[in-house]
Design an enzyme around this catalytic site. Structure first.
Site, short mmCIF file in Angstrom:
data_model
loop_
_atom_site.label_atom_id
_atom_site.label_comp_id
_atom_site.label_asym_id
_atom_site.label_seq_id
_atom_site.Cartn_x
_atom_site.Cartn_y
_atom_site.Cartn_z
CB SER A 140 -0.85 -0.01 1.28
OG SER A 140 -1.47 1.25 1.49
CE1 TYR A 155 -4.22 -2.20 4.95
CE2 TYR A 155 -3.31 -0.02 4.56
CZ TYR A 155 -3.89 -1.18 4.08
OH TYR A 155 -4.13 -1.32 2.73
N1 LIG Z 1 -8.59 -0.34 -1.89
C1 LIG Z 1 -7.54 0.41 -1.70
O1 LIG Z 1 -7.60 1.62 -1.93
C2 LIG Z 1 -6.23 -0.18 -1.26
C3 LIG Z 1 -5.13 0.67 -1.15
C4 LIG Z 1 -3.90 0.15 -0.79
C5 LIG Z 1 -3.75 -1.21 -0.60
N2 LIG Z 1 -4.84 -2.02 -0.70
C6 LIG Z 1 -4.61 -3.45 -0.49
O2 LIG Z 1 -5.07 -4.16 -1.62
C7 LIG Z 1 -5.53 -5.46 -1.21
C8 LIG Z 1 -6.94 -5.71 -1.72
O3 LIG Z 1 -7.76 -4.73 -1.14
P1 LIG Z 1 -9.26 -4.43 -1.63
O4 LIG Z 1 -9.39 -2.96 -1.56
O5 LIG Z 1 -9.55 -5.14 -2.90
O6 LIG Z 1 -10.05 -5.05 -0.40
P2 LIG Z 1 -11.49 -5.76 -0.29
O7 LIG Z 1 -11.85 -5.68 1.16
O8 LIG Z 1 -12.43 -5.21 -1.28
O9 LIG Z 1 -11.14 -7.27 -0.65
C9 LIG Z 1 -10.27 -8.02 0.16
C10 LIG Z 1 -10.60 -9.50 0.03
O10 LIG Z 1 -9.74 -10.20 0.94
C11 LIG Z 1 -10.51 -11.22 1.58
N3 LIG Z 1 -9.90 -11.60 2.86
C12 LIG Z 1 -9.93 -10.92 4.04
N4 LIG Z 1 -9.31 -11.63 4.99
C13 LIG Z 1 -8.86 -12.77 4.42
C14 LIG Z 1 -8.13 -13.89 4.87
N5 LIG Z 1 -7.78 -14.01 6.17
N6 LIG Z 1 -7.82 -14.86 3.99
C15 LIG Z 1 -8.21 -14.78 2.70
N7 LIG Z 1 -8.91 -13.75 2.20
C16 LIG Z 1 -9.23 -12.76 3.06
C17 LIG Z 1 -11.88 -10.59 1.76
O11 LIG Z 1 -12.89 -11.57 1.98
C18 LIG Z 1 -12.04 -9.83 0.45
O12 LIG Z 1 -12.65 -10.63 -0.54
C19 LIG Z 1 -5.38 -5.50 0.31
O13 LIG Z 1 -4.15 -6.11 0.66
C20 LIG Z 1 -5.35 -4.03 0.68
O14 LIG Z 1 -4.68 -3.80 1.90
C21 LIG Z 1 -6.07 -1.54 -1.00
#
Ligand SMILES: NC(=O)c1ccc[n+]([C@@H]2O[C@H](COP(=O)([O-])OP(=O)(O)OC[C@H]3O[C@@H](n4cnc5c(N)ncnc54)[C@H](O)[C@@H]3O)[C@@H](O)[C@H]2O)c1
Length: 248
Positions: A140, A155
């Site tokens: 991130s 985080y």
């Molecule tokens: N959305 C953003 O702006 C953003 C920014 C920076 C980083 N990220 C990172 O990108 C990645 C994806 O994020 P997103 O925004 O698509 O999130 P999201 O919450 O939409 O999707 C995350 C998915 O991970 C699954 N998950 C949660 N815990 C789990 C576990 N213990 N084992 C397996 N699966 C699990 C959830 O069920 C969900 O389907 C994450 O690592 C997040 O930290 C997101």
């Protein structure tokens, strides 16, 4: 097209958000994809829609036993895993250090940090036996600096840890033909980000020089490049996808 033909990829957290987008793009580009998530209903429905080159395995990334099951079932269906996208992640409560509990710290780190460690460990034997592979670890912008918004100590700590582990394993296993990179998304329109920015009362896009949040596919395009042979000399590097949010 078919920039990933012949590749077998595991994508964690693939039931929704960016993981879902990565899975769609990987299938379009010819990979066989093992989608994993704790959300079985959503993950199974998506894998069915994606067709024969997709399968779903219920998986908690913080469980070593679950990782063994994912690799065993995935390889029985598609052959040796050569690409891993460690995407699953959670934010946890967006709270100041004084109110953030030890329990929440450990829960967030178990998924975001231990999960990435276990994932790399689980795929390494297959990649070494295949003569190489590509690991893409989703960190991130919170793993590049201390972002105040939509974050907390756990985080931030876990996303810096992902960045550090990616570099170490890239350095240690380059000799095995294994490339490891970290991807650092900014504000991407997924269920996670919508929930976090709603809690802040909106206005998040104002901090982004490109003037908007990104669609998940805009991150998938970078992950696709890193997974493909086009990135054959790209390893141990951070790839920020944030519309210049942390540039100045
Ligand atoms: N959305 C953003 O702006 C953003 C920014 C920076 C980083 N990220 C990172 O990108 C990645 C994806 O994020 P997103 O925004 O698509 O999130 P999201 O919450 O939409 O999707 C995350 C998915 O991970 C699954 N998950 C949660 N815990 C789990 C576990 N213990 N084992 C397996 N699966 C699990 C959830 O069920 C969900 O389907 C994450 O690592 C997040 O930290 C997101």
């Amino acid at each position: 097209m078919c920039r990933l033909s012949g590749k077998v990829a595991v994508i964690t957290g693939a039931a929704q958000g960016m993981g879902e987008a990565h899975a769609r793009v990987f299938i379009r580009e010819g990979a066989s994809v093992i989608l994993t998530d704790v959300n079985q209903a959503k993950g199974e429905a998506l894998a069915r829609k994606l067709g024969d080159k997709a399968m779903f395995v219920t998986h908690d990334v913080a469980s070593a036993a679950d990782w063994a099951t994912v690799i065993a079932l995935g390889e029985a269906q598609f052959g040796r895993v050569t690409v891993l996208v460690n995407n699953a992640g959670v934010i946890g409560p967006v709270q100041d250090l004084l109110s953030f509990s030890e329990d929440d710290f450990l829960k967030v780190c178990a998924i975001n940090q231990l999960g990435v460690f276990l994932g790399m460990k689980a795929v390494l034997p297959s990649m070494i036996a295949s003569g190489g592979g590509s690991i893409v670890n989703i960190s991130s912008i919170a793993g590049m600096l201390g972002t105040r918004e939509s974050s907390n100590a756990a985080y931030c700590a876990s996303k810096w840890a992902v960045r550090g582990m990616s570099k170490l394993i890239a350095a240690q296993h380059g000799k095995d033909g294994i490339r490891v990179n970290s991807v650092h998304p900014g504000y991407i329109l997924t269920p996670m980000m919508v929930a976090a920015t709603d809690a802040e009362g909106g206005g998040a896009a104002e901090a982004i020089p490109l003037g908007r949040m990104a669609q998940p596919e805009e991150v998938s395009n970078v992950v696709l490049f890193l997974a493909s042979d086009e990135a054959s000399f790209v390893s141990g590097a951070e790839h920020v996808v944030d519309g210049a949010m942390i540039a100045g």
